[in-house]
Structures are given as C-alpha cells and as structure tokens.
Design a protein around this motif. Structure first.
Motif, PDB file in Angstrom:
ATOM      1  N   ALA A   1       0.686  -1.160   0.001  1.00  0.00           N
ATOM      2  CA  ALA A   1      -0.220  -0.139  -0.025  1.00  0.00           C
ATOM      3  C   ALA A   1       0.810   1.395   0.031  1.00  0.00           C
ATOM      4  N   GLY A   2       2.331   1.053   0.301  1.00  0.00           N
ATOM      5  CA  GLY A   2       3.055   2.294   0.242  1.00  0.00           C
ATOM      6  C   GLY A   2       2.993   3.019   1.508  1.00  0.00           C
ATOM      7  N   ILE A   3       2.691   2.412   2.724  1.00  0.00           N
ATOM      8  CA  ILE A   3       2.524   3.256   3.896  1.00  0.00           C
ATOM      9  C   ILE A   3       3.905   3.125   4.644  1.00  0.00           C
ATOM     10  N   PRO A   4       4.370   4.321   5.241  1.00  0.00           N
ATOM     11  CA  PRO A   4       5.701   4.382   5.597  1.00  0.00           C
ATOM     12  C   PRO A   4       5.476   3.755   7.137  1.00  0.00           C
ATOM     13  N   PRO A   5       6.642   3.403   7.679  1.00  0.00           N
ATOM     14  CA  PRO A   5       7.906   3.283   7.318  1.00  0.00           C
ATOM     15  C   PRO A   5       8.278   2.016   6.490  1.00  0.00           C
ATOM     16  N   LEU A   6       7.552   1.404   6.121  1.00  0.00           N
ATOM     17  CA  LEU A   6       7.770   0.138   5.534  1.00  0.00           C
ATOM     18  C   LEU A   6       8.362   0.377   3.939  1.00  0.00           C
ATOM     19  N   PHE A   7       9.183  -0.436   3.482  1.00  0.00           N
ATOM     20  CA  PHE A   7       9.904  -0.364   2.145  1.00  0.00           C
ATOM     21  C   PHE A   7       8.981  -0.081   1.070  1.00  0.00           C
ATOM     22  N   GLY A   8       7.996  -0.439   1.056  1.00  0.00           N
ATOM     23  CA  GLY A   8       7.318  -0.320  -0.239  1.00  0.00           C
ATOM     24  C   GLY A   8       6.984   1.293  -0.542  1.00  0.00           C
ATOM     25  N   PHE A   9       6.812   2.042   0.556  1.00  0.00           N
ATOM     26  CA  PHE A   9       6.910   3.407   0.472  1.00  0.00           C
ATOM     27  C   PHE A   9       8.000   4.112  -0.314  1.00  0.00           C
ATOM     28  N   TRP A  10       9.118   3.500  -0.203  1.00  0.00           N
ATOM     29  CA  TRP A  10      10.253   4.354  -0.896  1.00  0.00           C
ATOM     30  C   TRP A  10      10.242   3.894  -2.360  1.00  0.00           C
ATOM     31  N   GLY A  11       9.721   2.744  -2.591  1.00  0.00           N
ATOM     32  CA  GLY A  11       9.528   2.501  -4.056  1.00  0.00           C
ATOM     33  C   GLY A  11       8.371   3.588  -4.752  1.00  0.00           C
ATOM     34  N   LYS A  12       7.484   3.842  -4.216  1.00  0.00           N
ATOM     35  CA  LYS A  12       6.417   4.927  -4.743  1.00  0.00           C
ATOM     36  C   LYS A  12       6.766   6.166  -4.601  1.00  0.00           C
ATOM     37  N   PHE A  13       7.707   6.421  -3.584  1.00  0.00           N
ATOM     38  CA  PHE A  13       8.314   7.982  -3.348  1.00  0.00           C
ATOM     39  C   PHE A  13       9.174   8.196  -4.442  1.00  0.00           C
ATOM     40  N   VAL A  14      10.127   7.264  -4.927  1.00  0.00           N
ATOM     41  CA  VAL A  14      11.067   7.574  -5.885  1.00  0.00           C
ATOM     42  C   VAL A  14      10.612   7.805  -7.249  1.00  0.00           C
ATOM     43  N   VAL A  15       9.484   7.219  -7.459  1.00  0.00           N
ATOM     44  CA  VAL A  15       8.808   7.143  -8.860  1.00  0.00           C
ATOM     45  C   VAL A  15       8.036   8.509  -8.884  1.00  0.00           C
ATOM     46  N   PHE A  16       7.386   8.754  -7.817  1.00  0.00           N
ATOM     47  CA  PHE A  16       6.605   9.999  -7.898  1.00  0.00           C
ATOM     48  C   PHE A  16       7.565  11.246  -7.943  1.00  0.00           C
ATOM     49  N   GLN A  17       8.621  11.064  -7.252  1.00  0.00           N
ATOM     50  CA  GLN A  17       9.604  12.222  -7.324  1.00  0.00           C
ATOM     51  C   GLN A  17      10.211  12.332  -8.561  1.00  0.00           C
ATOM     52  N   ALA A  18      10.308  11.246  -9.508  1.00  0.00           N
ATOM     53  CA  ALA A  18      10.996  11.438 -10.849  1.00  0.00           C
ATOM     54  C   ALA A  18       9.797  12.076 -11.635  1.00  0.00           C
ATOM     55  N   ALA A  19       8.506  11.794 -11.493  1.00  0.00           N
ATOM     56  CA  ALA A  19       7.533  12.300 -12.123  1.00  0.00           C
ATOM     57  C   ALA A  19       7.451  13.606 -12.020  1.00  0.00           C
ATOM     58  N   VAL A  20       7.426  14.171 -10.854  1.00  0.00           N
ATOM     59  CA  VAL A  20       7.549  15.694 -10.306  1.00  0.00           C
ATOM     60  C   VAL A  20       8.889  16.461 -11.035  1.00  0.00           C
ATOM     61  N   GLN A  21       9.782  15.790 -11.012  1.00  0.00           N
ATOM     62  CA  GLN A  21      11.137  16.340 -11.773  1.00  0.00           C
ATOM     63  C   GLN A  21      11.161  16.355 -13.210  1.00  0.00           C
ATOM     64  N   ALA A  22      10.170  15.708 -13.678  1.00  0.00           N
ATOM     65  CA  ALA A  22       9.930  15.633 -15.093  1.00  0.00           C
ATOM     66  C   ALA A  22       8.741  16.582 -15.501  1.00  0.00           C
ATOM     67  N   ASP A  23       8.239  17.307 -14.503  1.00  0.00           N
ATOM     68  CA  ASP A  23       7.023  18.350 -14.703  1.00  0.00           C
ATOM     69  C   ASP A  23       5.790  17.567 -15.113  1.00  0.00           C
ATOM     70  N   MET A  24       5.599  16.192 -14.457  1.00  0.00           N
ATOM     71  CA  MET A  24       4.427  15.547 -14.608  1.00  0.00           C
ATOM     72  C   MET A  24       3.778  15.438 -13.368  1.00  0.00           C
ATOM     73  N   ILE A  25       3.420  16.686 -12.783  1.00  0.00           N
ATOM     74  CA  ILE A  25       2.728  16.988 -11.711  1.00  0.00           C
ATOM     75  C   ILE A  25       1.473  16.300 -11.521  1.00  0.00           C
ATOM     76  N   ALA A  26       0.461  16.498 -12.759  1.00  0.00           N
ATOM     77  CA  ALA A  26      -0.680  15.726 -12.578  1.00  0.00           C
ATOM     78  C   ALA A  26      -0.785  14.411 -12.418  1.00  0.00           C
ATOM     79  N   LEU A  27       0.349  13.660 -13.349  1.00  0.00           N
ATOM     80  CA  LEU A  27       0.548  12.296 -13.189  1.00  0.00           C
ATOM     81  C   LEU A  27       0.723  12.012 -11.993  1.00  0.00           C
ATOM     82  N   ALA A  28       1.726  12.366 -11.253  1.00  0.00           N
ATOM     83  CA  ALA A  28       2.166  12.172  -9.800  1.00  0.00           C
ATOM     84  C   ALA A  28       0.988  12.259  -8.852  1.00  0.00           C
ATOM     85  N   ALA A  29       0.219  13.504  -8.795  1.00  0.00           N
ATOM     86  CA  ALA A  29      -0.748  13.705  -8.157  1.00  0.00           C
ATOM     87  C   ALA A  29      -2.178  12.509  -8.392  1.00  0.00           C
ATOM     88  N   ILE A  30      -2.351  12.170  -9.621  1.00  0.00           N
ATOM     89  CA  ILE A  30      -3.239  11.234  -9.760  1.00  0.00           C
ATOM     90  C   ILE A  30      -2.683   9.842  -9.294  1.00  0.00           C
TER      91      ILE A  30
END
Length: 487
Positions: free
Chosen positions: A385-414
């Motif tokens: 589910a991506g709930i911290p502090p479990l490691f699955g959260f980190w996987g989702k975090f880095v993916v969303f971070q990459a989307a934000v850095q690529a100016d795909m904020i809407a994709l990350a928000a969805i």
C-alpha cells in the motif's frame, strides 16, 4: 578474438544452457526420484550465474564494449541488475517448490528444468540488443511458463490457467511479432541501435503502428491494463510457487525488456510512446485498485495488486528520463521482495489437512492463532500500500519524485490519489486478520525453508530495508547509466 569475447560475455547463458541439457539427461535416466537432486543443482547453477553476472554491475566489466555476437546480446550493468533479480527469484521458486509439490505428490523432475530454461529466456530478454534476440528469449521464457502454470496435472484450476495463459500469450506474441515486422519493414534493420538511428529523422506512420503493436505485446507480458485479463486466473490457478515465479522473475524480465525497447530502440521518439505509457500506467492503477476490492481469494487479490503496482512502475517509464528509469529499477527490486514475502506467507496458510488456505474470510482472527504469519502478511499489505515506514513506500516515493522532476505533476498527483484509494483492499486483509472473530482454519505447520524465506523477505521490506536504500539507489543509477548514456 571477437567470438571468444562474445562467449565470455554470454557466460551465464552458456552455463545455464549446458547445465540444463546435462540435468535433462539426469531427469531422463533418474525420473522423478531425481527431482530433489536436480532442484539443488539448478539452484547451484543460478548461484554461479549470479556470481558471473555481479562483477558487471559493480563496474568490473570486460571493457567498454559489452556487445556480443554483433550487437545481438548486451552484457551491460542494466542487464546485470535485472539478471541478479531474475536468478534470485528463480532460486527462491525452486526452494519453495520442492516441499509444496512433495506434499501434493506432484513433483516432477522437469519442473526445475523448466524454471532453469525460463530463466535462460529471461536473461536473453533483458540482454537483447536486437529484435531477433528479443523474440527468441521471450518465446523460450513463454513456452516454459505455459507448462509451469499447468504443472499440477490433476488440478482443474492449474490446467485451466495453463490453457488461458497459452492462448492469450500466443495472441500477444503474434501482436508483438507483427509490430516487429512493421518496425523492420520501415527501418530496414532489427538492431536496436539501427532502429534508433533510422528513426532519428522522424517516425513514419508504419513504424508508429509497429511501435504500438510492440507496446501492446509487451504490455501483456507485464500484465498492464488493458492487457491484464489473464493475470487473475493464472495467478489463482497456477501452483503458488509458480505464481511467485510469475510475480517476480517474469515481471523483472518483461519490464527490463520494455525499458530496452523504449530507451534503446525508440529513444529518439519518446513523444511517440510516452502518451501510450501514461495511458497504460493510469489504467493499470485504476483497474488494479478497483478489481482487487471485491476479491475473496488472496492470490487473486495479489494478482490485481501486481497490475496496480505495474501502473506505478510505468510512471517511471512515462517520464522518459534517467531518474525515472532508475526509480523503476528501485521499485522493481522492492516489489520482488514484497512478492516473495506475500506468496511465501500464502504457502504457510494451510488447514488441518495440509490443504492450501486461499479464501480471505478464512484468515479471520489469524493474529490470534498464527500471530507471526499474520504480522508478516500485515507487513506485506502495508508495504504494498506504500505506507511508511515500510520499504514499499520508498518505491512509490522515488517514482513520484521522478514524475515531479519531469514536470508531470498531474500524473504524480493522480498516482498518489489512486495509491490512497488502493490502500483500501490491503487494509481489508489486515482488518480481517486482526479485528474479525477467529475461525481457526489455518492450523497446518509450514516448512522450515518457507519460514526462513518469510523472515528474510519480511525483514527486507521492514524499516530495516532502508539501510540498503543508498546501495540500491547507487546500483540502479549505475544500471540506468548503461541503458541511457550521459548526453
């Protein structure tokens, strides 16, 4: 010298091929009684292949040129990263399969050989530098997988899953091959580098159709919506060790191949496939989340969870950046650990007759009757589910971070919103185990090897997993640099 170098670069594949043929003769002469010996030998072969592959990932390759056999095979850091995950997943599958099939009196000497040859095909997939090598590796893996899915011969669900996988897999292979034919016709080459160079000036309409058909065929292999229809039935019907194999090794190989095709063959035409990948990512997230809500079988729930997680992984691909590709590799590695923990926990769910317990309702009150299994299962659910502090959260975090850095904020928000919605069905399992009245269905004892694997994989996705975050990120960055060179 070039031929000798090619042989050296393909050493893991050669080792698996020769070992598989030798063990095939052992199986022919020894019969099913030799299955345990063949399984042990197969795990040893996979371990040796991992040792042969690891130096490439750690920057000790045999030189700057990592292409073998005229560019058909690439033994770079990206392939090494994927292969290490594949070999580890295949080894885990063989370790958990022997006790499972022995209990069902259905162990066959061919099973470890099929896993071995499937792993060979997967290694060829992630190392492919040419459409021909791609297809040979894909089909070698697929043909073995069809048989693995139906390996419980007297079980109707297993036979049905194998048949569905075969029919739909053949259709997907045909679609993929048609796309490859169109691509070759409009570029005049089957080499990824050649295709990339040929399309540097623009993408003809025919080549566009070729790209779309190839993406559709590969989407089936990674069980991305709308080509996900086989996943729930195959995951439920296949023997649980085989389901584990599909959820880990097969997923790594197919996603690695998709990244190869997108970044190496069509790297100059990211705008052509970016929108398609965004569509598949969002649809997979939604279909996976909504489809899982009404499931009563834990393996079917995990199937829809895999569709959902593939959607999150594809967000990294949709960015078309090095940061997104690196995030994909981090997520894939974490997802492998979560899948191993989840399916090994399912293997330990047995009733008093030793039969597999798969109904979620039968897990009611598991925290009172089998607290350690319930804790491990809850950790898997929270991590998925991506709930911290479990490691699955980190996987989702880095993916969303990459989307934000690529100016795909809407994709990350969805994606973030869908992740919150999807948490419902994971929490439902936890609620059943911890807050419902105990039904005391799970009574059987599990194998020691299963328990050890469950403990190790659960610790990997626990907060302790963050201790390896920097190392995992560094390896993913290095592997991505091999796939997408600087500049």
């Amino acid at each position: 010298m070039d031929f000798a170098r090619s042989l050296a670069l393909t050493a893991p594949e050669i080792l698996i091929s020769i070992s598989g043929l030798v063990l095939l003769m052992v199986a022919a002469w020894g019969g099913d009684k030799a299955s345990r010996l063949i399984s042990i030998a197969s795990v040893a072969v996979l371990t040796a292949c991992a040792f042969l592959t690891a130096p490439t990932l750690w920057g000790q390759a045999m030189g700057p040129d990592v292409s073998a056999f005229g560019g058909q095979h690439r033994a770079d850091a990206f392939a090494a990263f994927a292969k290490l995950l594949i070999y580890a997943s295949a080894g885990v599958t063989l370790i958990i399969a022997q006790p499972f099939f022995d209990k069902a009196k259905a162990m066959r000497a061919e099973f470890p050989l099929l896993v071995l040859f499937a792993s060979l095909g997967m290694g060829m997939m992630v190392s492919a530098g040419d459409l021909l090598a791609l297809y040979i590796g894909l089909e070698l893996n697929s043909l073995a997988s069809y048989v693995l899915a139906s390996s419980l011969r007297n079980n109707e669900r297993s036979a049905e899953s194998g048949l569905k996988y075969f029919v739909l897999g053949s259709l997907a292979s045909g679609i993929l091959l048609f796309g490859m034919s169109l691509t070759y016709g409009f570029t005049g080459t089957t080499s990824f580098a050649g295709i990339n160079a040929a399309l540097s000036g623009g993408l003809p309409t025919g080549a566009t159709f070729g790209l779309i058909f190839m993406l559709a065929g590969l989407a089936f292999k990674i069980s991305a919506a709308p080509f996900h229809m086989w996943t729930p039935d195959v995951y439920e019907g296949a023997p649980t060790p085989v389901t584990t194999f599909f959820a880990t090794a097969s997923k790594v190989a197919a996603l690695g191949l998709l990244m190869r095709v997108a970044f190496e063959a069509f790297g100059n035409q990211t705008q052509a496939w970016q929108q398609v990948v965004i569509f598949m990512a969002l649809l997979s997230i939604v279909v996976g989340a909504l489809g899982a809500i009404g499931q009563n079988n834990i393996k079917r729930l995990m199937a829809y969870s895999s569709i959902n997680n593939v959607g999150f992984i594809l967000i990294g691909l949709a960015t078309a950046t090095r940061a997104g590709a690196s995030a994909m590799l981090v997520y894939i590695a974490i997802y492998v650990a979560m899948s191993v923990a989840g399916f090994v926990a399912v293997l330990l769910l047995r009733d008093e007759n030793g039969e597999q317990v798969e109904a979620i309702s039968d897990l009611a009150g598991l925290s009172k009757t089998r607290p350690w299994i319930a804790l491990a299962m809850a950790s898997v659910m929270f991590s998925l589910a991506g709930i911290p502090p479990l490691f699955g959260f980190w996987g989702k975090f880095v993916v969303f971070q990459a989307a934000v850095q690529a100016d795909m904020i809407a994709l990350a928000a969805i994606g973030i919103a869908a992740s919150v919605i999807g948490a419902f069905y994971y929490l439902k399992v936890v609620k059943v185990m911890y807050f419902d009245e105990a039904v005391d269905v799970v009574k059987g004892s599990g194998e020691k090897s299963h328990t050890v694997l469950l403990v190790l994989s659960t610790l990997a996705i626990s907060p302790l997993g963050y201790l390896g975050t920097k190392c995992l990120g560094t390896l993913a960055d290095y592997a991505t640099a091999a796939l997408i060179p600087v500049g």
